[in-house]
Design a protein around this motif. Structure first.
Motif, PDB file in Angstrom:
ATOM      1  N   GLU A   6       0.824  -1.208   0.000  1.00 41.47           N
ATOM      2  CA  GLU A   6       0.000   0.000   0.000  1.00 41.47           C
ATOM      3  C   GLU A   6       0.867   1.272   0.000  1.00 41.47           C
ATOM      4  O   GLU A   6       0.637   2.191  -0.775  1.00 41.47           O
ATOM      5  CB  GLU A   6      -0.928  -0.028   1.236  1.00 41.47           C
ATOM      6  N   ILE A   7       1.900   1.283   0.836  1.00 41.89           N
ATOM      7  CA  ILE A   7       2.737   2.489   0.933  1.00 41.89           C
ATOM      8  C   ILE A   7       3.581   2.658  -0.350  1.00 41.89           C
ATOM      9  O   ILE A   7       3.822   3.792  -0.795  1.00 41.89           O
ATOM     10  CB  ILE A   7       3.607   2.494   2.223  1.00 41.89           C
ATOM     11  N   VAL A   8       3.954   1.556  -0.969  1.00 40.97           N
ATOM     12  CA  VAL A   8       4.709   1.629  -2.233  1.00 40.97           C
ATOM     13  C   VAL A   8       3.826   2.278  -3.303  1.00 40.97           C
ATOM     14  O   VAL A   8       4.256   3.168  -4.040  1.00 40.97           O
ATOM     15  CB  VAL A   8       5.179   0.218  -2.680  1.00 40.97           C
ATOM     16  N   LYS A   9       2.558   1.849  -3.351  1.00 45.20           N
ATOM     17  CA  LYS A   9       1.632   2.423  -4.336  1.00 45.20           C
ATOM     18  C   LYS A   9       1.456   3.925  -4.072  1.00 45.20           C
ATOM     19  O   LYS A   9       1.521   4.748  -4.983  1.00 45.20           O
ATOM     20  CB  LYS A   9       0.288   1.694  -4.248  1.00 45.20           C
ATOM     21  N   LYS A  10       1.265   4.268  -2.810  1.00 45.53           N
ATOM     22  CA  LYS A  10       1.089   5.687  -2.444  1.00 45.53           C
ATOM     23  C   LYS A  10       2.303   6.512  -2.842  1.00 45.53           C
ATOM     24  O   LYS A  10       2.188   7.603  -3.385  1.00 45.53           O
ATOM     25  CB  LYS A  10       0.944   5.785  -0.911  1.00 45.53           C
ATOM     26  N   ALA A  11       3.483   5.970  -2.528  1.00 45.93           N
ATOM     27  CA  ALA A  11       4.714   6.736  -2.755  1.00 45.93           C
ATOM     28  C   ALA A  11       4.977   6.989  -4.234  1.00 45.93           C
ATOM     29  O   ALA A  11       5.488   8.037  -4.600  1.00 45.93           O
ATOM     30  CB  ALA A  11       5.910   5.998  -2.140  1.00 45.93           C
ATOM     31  N   PHE A  12       4.604   6.020  -5.071  1.00 46.72           N
ATOM     32  CA  PHE A  12       4.998   6.159  -6.481  1.00 46.72           C
ATOM     33  C   PHE A  12       3.857   6.480  -7.432  1.00 46.72           C
ATOM     34  O   PHE A  12       4.098   6.785  -8.596  1.00 46.72           O
ATOM     35  CB  PHE A  12       5.792   4.930  -6.930  1.00 46.72           C
ATOM     36  N   THR A  13       2.605   6.434  -6.943  1.00 41.29           N
ATOM     37  CA  THR A  13       1.506   6.842  -7.837  1.00 41.29           C
ATOM     38  C   THR A  13       0.761   8.044  -7.261  1.00 41.29           C
ATOM     39  O   THR A  13      -0.012   8.684  -7.961  1.00 41.29           O
ATOM     40  CB  THR A  13       0.476   5.706  -8.085  1.00 41.29           C
ATOM     41  N   GLY A  14       1.005   8.335  -5.985  1.00 41.59           N
ATOM     42  CA  GLY A  14       0.304   9.456  -5.352  1.00 41.59           C
ATOM     43  C   GLY A  14       1.057  10.762  -5.534  1.00 41.59           C
ATOM     44  O   GLY A  14       2.082  10.811  -6.232  1.00 41.59           O
ATOM     45  N   PRO A  15       0.563  11.832  -4.926  1.00 38.80           N
ATOM     46  CA  PRO A  15       1.255  13.115  -5.033  1.00 38.80           C
ATOM     47  C   PRO A  15       2.579  13.106  -4.272  1.00 38.80           C
ATOM     48  O   PRO A  15       2.760  12.311  -3.349  1.00 38.80           O
ATOM     49  CB  PRO A  15       0.274  14.086  -4.361  1.00 38.80           C
ATOM     50  N   VAL A  16       3.492  13.966  -4.690  1.00 37.79           N
ATOM     51  CA  VAL A  16       4.744  14.156  -3.953  1.00 37.79           C
ATOM     52  C   VAL A  16       4.395  15.003  -2.741  1.00 37.79           C
ATOM     53  O   VAL A  16       3.948  16.146  -2.874  1.00 37.79           O
ATOM     54  CB  VAL A  16       5.796  14.865  -4.829  1.00 37.79           C
ATOM     55  N   THR A  17       4.533  14.402  -1.565  1.00 35.89           N
ATOM     56  CA  THR A  17       4.121  15.101  -0.354  1.00 35.89           C
ATOM     57  C   THR A  17       5.005  14.725   0.831  1.00 35.89           C
ATOM     58  O   THR A  17       5.464  13.575   0.928  1.00 35.89           O
ATOM     59  CB  THR A  17       2.640  14.768  -0.009  1.00 35.89           C
ATOM     60  N   LYS A  18       5.183  15.686   1.727  1.00 31.42           N
ATOM     61  CA  LYS A  18       5.988  15.426   2.925  1.00 31.42           C
ATOM     62  C   LYS A  18       5.357  14.339   3.797  1.00 31.42           C
ATOM     63  O   LYS A  18       6.022  13.726   4.624  1.00 31.42           O
ATOM     64  CB  LYS A  18       6.124  16.718   3.749  1.00 31.42           C
ATOM     65  N   ASP A  19       4.039  14.105   3.602  1.00 33.11           N
ATOM     66  CA  ASP A  19       3.361  13.075   4.399  1.00 33.11           C
ATOM     67  C   ASP A  19       3.856  11.670   4.043  1.00 33.11           C
ATOM     68  O   ASP A  19       3.694  10.734   4.827  1.00 33.11           O
ATOM     69  CB  ASP A  19       1.843  13.133   4.180  1.00 33.11           C
ATOM     70  N   VAL A  20       4.388  11.524   2.834  1.00 33.10           N
ATOM     71  CA  VAL A  20       4.957  10.242   2.397  1.00 33.10           C
ATOM     72  C   VAL A  20       6.372  10.545   1.885  1.00 33.10           C
ATOM     73  O   VAL A  20       6.577  10.808   0.707  1.00 33.10           O
ATOM     74  CB  VAL A  20       4.111   9.603   1.261  1.00 33.10           C
ATOM     75  N   PRO A  21       7.368  10.533   2.784  1.00 34.37           N
ATOM     76  CA  PRO A  21       8.713  10.974   2.383  1.00 34.37           C
ATOM     77  C   PRO A  21       9.240  10.326   1.104  1.00 34.37           C
ATOM     78  O   PRO A  21       9.850  10.999   0.271  1.00 34.37           O
ATOM     79  CB  PRO A  21       9.566  10.626   3.600  1.00 34.37           C
TER      80      PRO A  21
END
Ligand code: GLP
Length: 250
Positions: free
Chosen positions: A204-219
């Motif tokens: 889940e976090i891999v998907k967020k990190a690489f398909t989601g927005p660039v954000t400080k919430d996900v370093p």
């Protein structure tokens, strides 16, 4: 970004080790940025095996590690210096003076961090930075919310990281609450980045990190902005990326 999907942890480790060994063969005196945690253990094991077979030498290689717990001596079994000696340095021909890990016992953590930034600079920068990823998307110990402009700094570990890392300690109380860590800026300055992920709990976090927005919430999402990133993962960690339509190499 190149993404390689491997069948399982062992294949993922072998591929990551191949990329690191290519770097060392291509530039024997390269600067490797090294990581700790459970994920790179198999990668280091593979590198040791190839070294022992005579396929690889680290005699000229320099290394800088990402982070260290504050308050742990290099001899503490859970310190990252100990981890590196135990998993890699003691088994290869890298010169001890060419390995660098932040000093967890530094009397003046700010000075230690400043000296580390200078060291990285004096070494000529990092050629290849190996990274793992925490469950909350942290890279090194850059926790959600940390500024992307930071260099090496003193970190307050989040509850989620303390919880995730307690498996390595006898009890949760023994997990240090602070660490010294390279910042996102140091990591982004590396010429190449290799990030490795394994297991369903990272999907889940891999998907967020690489398909989601660039954000400080996900370093780790900041890596989308780096020009030379390779992500190597096993099927369990990458399946949500694949399901989201991201192209991966087999
Ligand atoms: C620690 C390290 C990170 C590492 C992370 C993930 O917090 N500071 O550098 O990437 O753990 O660890 P694991 O590979 O065990 O999931």
């Amino acid at each position: 970004m190149r993404i390689y999907q491997s069948e399982d942890y062992q294949a993922m480790s072998r591929r990551a080790a191949n990329i690191i060994s290519a770097q060392v063969i291509y530039k024997p005196d390269c600067v490797l940025g090294l990581a700790t945690g459970g994920t790179p253990v198999g990668t280091y094991k593979q590198l040791v095996e190839w070294y022992k077979k005579g396929d690889l030498s680290f005699a000229e290689t320099r290394s800088v590690n990402l982070d260290e717990y504050l308050g742990l001596s290099p001899h503490h079994e859970q310190s990252y210096r100990y981890f590196m000696q135990d998993n890699l340095f003691d088994h290869i021909d890298i010169k001890p003076e060419n390995t660098h890990v932040l000093n967890g016992l530094a009397k003046n953590p700010e000075a230690e961090c400043a000296a580390y930034n200078k060291l990285i600079q004096d070494l000529g920068g990092i050629d290849l930075q190996l990274l793992g990823m925490g469950h909350n998307g942290h890279i090194a110990f850059n926790e959600p919310g940390d500024d992307f402009g930071l260099e090496t700094h003193l970190v307050d570990l989040t509850e989620s990281t303390i919880e995730a890392n307690k498996r390595f300690f006898e009890s949760r109380d023994e997990v240090p609450r602070h660490a010294l860590s390279m910042g996102i800026k140091n990591i982004m300055n590396a010429r190449r980045i290799l990030i490795i992920v394994s297991g369903e709990e990272k999907a889940e976090i891999v998907k967020k990190a690489f398909t989601g927005p660039v954000t400080k919430d996900v370093p780790a999402s900041v890596l989308q902005l780096h020009p030379d990133v390779t992500l190597v993962g096993d099927k369990a960690a990458l399946h949500k990326l694949v399901e989201a339509g991201v192209q991966v190499c087999g």
